[in-house]
Design an enzyme around this catalytic site. Structure first.
Site, PDB file in Angstrom:
ATOM      1  N   ASN A   9      41.318  23.042  50.104  1.00  0.00           N
ATOM      2  CA  ASN A   9      41.405  24.325  50.803  1.00  0.00           C
ATOM      3  C   ASN A   9      42.833  24.830  50.619  1.00  0.00           C
ATOM      4  OD1 ASN A   9      41.497  26.436  52.595  1.00  0.00           O
ATOM      5  ND2 ASN A   9      41.275  25.170  54.450  1.00  0.00           N
ATOM      6  N   TRP A  10      42.984  25.794  49.718  1.00  0.00           N
ATOM      7  CA  TRP A  10      44.338  26.245  49.372  1.00  0.00           C
ATOM      8  C   TRP A  10      44.918  27.198  50.410  1.00  0.00           C
ATOM      9  CZ3 TRP A  10      43.898  27.442  43.378  1.00  0.00           C
ATOM     10  CH2 TRP A  10      43.679  26.236  42.698  1.00  0.00           C
ATOM     11  N   LYS A  11      44.102  27.657  51.341  1.00  0.00           N
ATOM     12  CA  LYS A  11      44.582  28.578  52.385  1.00  0.00           C
ATOM     13  C   LYS A  11      45.296  29.764  51.720  1.00  0.00           C
ATOM     14  CE  LYS A  11      44.645  24.702  55.522  1.00  0.00           C
ATOM     15  NZ  LYS A  11      45.203  24.058  56.685  1.00  0.00           N
ATOM     16  N   HIS A  95      36.405  27.215  59.880  1.00  0.00           N
ATOM     17  CA  HIS A  95      37.694  26.510  59.883  1.00  0.00           C
ATOM     18  C   HIS A  95      38.460  26.912  61.149  1.00  0.00           C
ATOM     19  CE1 HIS A  95      41.706  25.223  58.809  1.00  0.00           C
ATOM     20  NE2 HIS A  95      41.143  24.452  57.898  1.00  0.00           N
ATOM     21  N   GLU A  97      41.411  27.637  61.577  1.00  0.00           N
ATOM     22  CA  GLU A  97      42.341  28.771  61.380  1.00  0.00           C
ATOM     23  C   GLU A  97      41.589  30.103  61.341  1.00  0.00           C
ATOM     24  OE1 GLU A  97      44.383  27.160  57.968  1.00  0.00           O
ATOM     25  OE2 GLU A  97      45.287  25.640  59.238  1.00  0.00           O
ATOM     26  N   GLU A 167      37.323  18.185  61.546  1.00  0.00           N
ATOM     27  CA  GLU A 167      38.763  18.376  61.414  1.00  0.00           C
ATOM     28  C   GLU A 167      39.397  18.498  62.799  1.00  0.00           C
ATOM     29  OE1 GLU A 167      39.967  20.191  57.350  1.00  0.00           O
ATOM     30  OE2 GLU A 167      39.517  21.799  58.720  1.00  0.00           O
ATOM     31  N   GLY A 173      47.574  19.829  59.052  1.00  0.00           N
ATOM     32  CA  GLY A 173      48.905  20.240  58.626  1.00  0.00           C
ATOM     33  C   GLY A 173      50.033  19.612  59.417  1.00  0.00           C
ATOM     34  N   SER A 207      45.364  16.331  57.517  1.00  0.00           N
ATOM     35  CA  SER A 207      46.419  15.487  56.947  1.00  0.00           C
ATOM     36  C   SER A 207      45.880  14.366  56.057  1.00  0.00           C
ATOM     37  CB  SER A 207      47.326  14.944  58.054  1.00  0.00           C
ATOM     38  OG  SER A 207      47.977  16.014  58.723  1.00  0.00           O
ATOM     39  N   GLY A 228      43.998  20.232  52.788  1.00  0.00           N
ATOM     40  CA  GLY A 228      44.878  21.385  52.658  1.00  0.00           C
ATOM     41  C   GLY A 228      46.100  21.033  51.822  1.00  0.00           C
ATOM     42  N   GLY A 229      47.172  20.659  52.488  1.00  0.00           N
ATOM     43  CA  GLY A 229      48.464  20.441  51.844  1.00  0.00           C
ATOM     44  C   GLY A 229      48.413  19.579  50.585  1.00  0.00           C
TER      45      GLY A 229
HETATM   46  P1  PGA Z   1      45.756  19.634  55.875  1.00  0.00           P
HETATM   47  O1  PGA Z   1      44.663  20.805  56.085  1.00  0.00           O
HETATM   48  O2  PGA Z   1      45.161  18.679  54.849  1.00  0.00           O
HETATM   49  O3  PGA Z   1      46.970  20.340  55.333  1.00  0.00           O
HETATM   50  O4  PGA Z   1      45.963  18.982  57.173  1.00  0.00           O
HETATM   51  C1  PGA Z   1      43.297  20.513  56.185  1.00  0.00           C
HETATM   52  C2  PGA Z   1      42.508  21.759  56.444  1.00  0.00           C
HETATM   53  O5  PGA Z   1      42.978  22.643  57.183  1.00  0.00           O
HETATM   54  O6  PGA Z   1      41.376  21.917  55.951  1.00  0.00           O
END
Ligand code: PGA
Length: 249
Positions: A9-11, A95, A97, A167, A173, A207, A228-229
């Site tokens: 997930n590149w956001k 998600h 976010e 999640e 993050g 994470s 994500g990251g």
């Molecule tokens: P993260 O993000 O791996 O940076 O914690 C995961 C996500 O939001 O899907």
């Protein structure tokens, strides 16, 4: 045995050039994609270019959000058929976010699951508790309620075409990943609450990195990661694919 799945997930990261450079770098690492599924979810602006860069390689293309309607006066929104038109086959729904910043609700996620399935998209349905809910011991109650609301009204064979992702919001993050055993126990509760989920693959997110993925992927209810990251760098993403491929269970 379910195939492991890693979803990046590149956001709100990567221009078109950066996104294409990622795919080129990933392919130059020649990841073994025979026994693991890889999906990347770039921002909308890079979807078409990433589709072209992927070509016939076995990397899936996903979107990070969508509207439930086929078309209409929804400024700023993207319809499922526009995603399909762009080569997209997966879509992240719910998600934390998009719930927090874009007003996505349980009812919205519920409607979007049907829209996604109608258009042949695989919904990745995210649920998770806040730090306060976690600390108050309300994790299971919260995520089970979210999962029940998301899948309400769908037949088990429809539910089975979705990929739920657990999640914990406090783990996204932050570098503070959940304990793999407790994440697995929460995911077992989600499976038990919704008929059809026992047939799907389930992702853990929050994470996920090369040094903790193997422990998550070894759990009975965890078939991969929503990342994500650690998905933003091609070498790191290739490493996650290799770990998922060879994880013991
Ligand atoms: P993260 O993000 O791996 O940076 O914690 C995961 C996500 O939001 O899907």
């Amino acid at each position: 045995m379910k195939r492991r799945l890693i979803v990046g997930n590149w956001k709100m990261h990567k221009t078109i050039g950066e996104a294409v450079a990622f795919i080129d770098a990933l392919l130059s690492l020649e990841p073994n994609l025979d026994e693991v599924d890889a999906v990347v979810c770039p921002p909308f602006t890079a979807l078409a270019a990433v589709r072209d860069a992927i070509g016939t390689n076995r990397i899936g293309l996903g979107a990070q959000v969508m509207n439930a309607a086929d078309y209409g006066a929804f400024t700023g929104q993207i319809a499922p058929r526009m995603l399909v038109d762009c080569g997209v086959r997966w879509v992240i729904l719910g998600h934390s976010e998009t719930r927090m910043y874009c007003g996505e609700t349980d009812a919205g996620v519920n409607a979007k699951i049907g829209a996604a399935l109608r258009h042949g998209l695989t919904p990745i349905v995210a649920v998770g508790e806040t730090a306060e809910e976690h600390d108050a011991g309300r994790t299971r109650e919260r995520v089970v309620a979210q999962a029940r609301a998301a899948f309400a009204g769908y037949r088990p064979d429809e539910v089975a075409r979705c990929v739920p992702a657990y999640e914990p919001i406090w783990a996204i993050g932050t570098g503070k990943s959940d304990n793999p055993q407790s994440a697995d126990a929460v995911m077992a509760e989600i499976v038990a609450a919704v008929e059809g989920l026992e047939q799907t693959r389930m992702l853990y997110g929050g994470s996920v990195k090369a040094d903790n993925l193997a422990a998550f992927a070894a759990q009975p209810h965890i078939d991969g990661g929503l990342v994500g990251g650690a998905s933003l760098d091609a070498e790191s993403f290739a490493e996650l694919l290799a770990i998922a491929r060879s994880a013991d269970r």
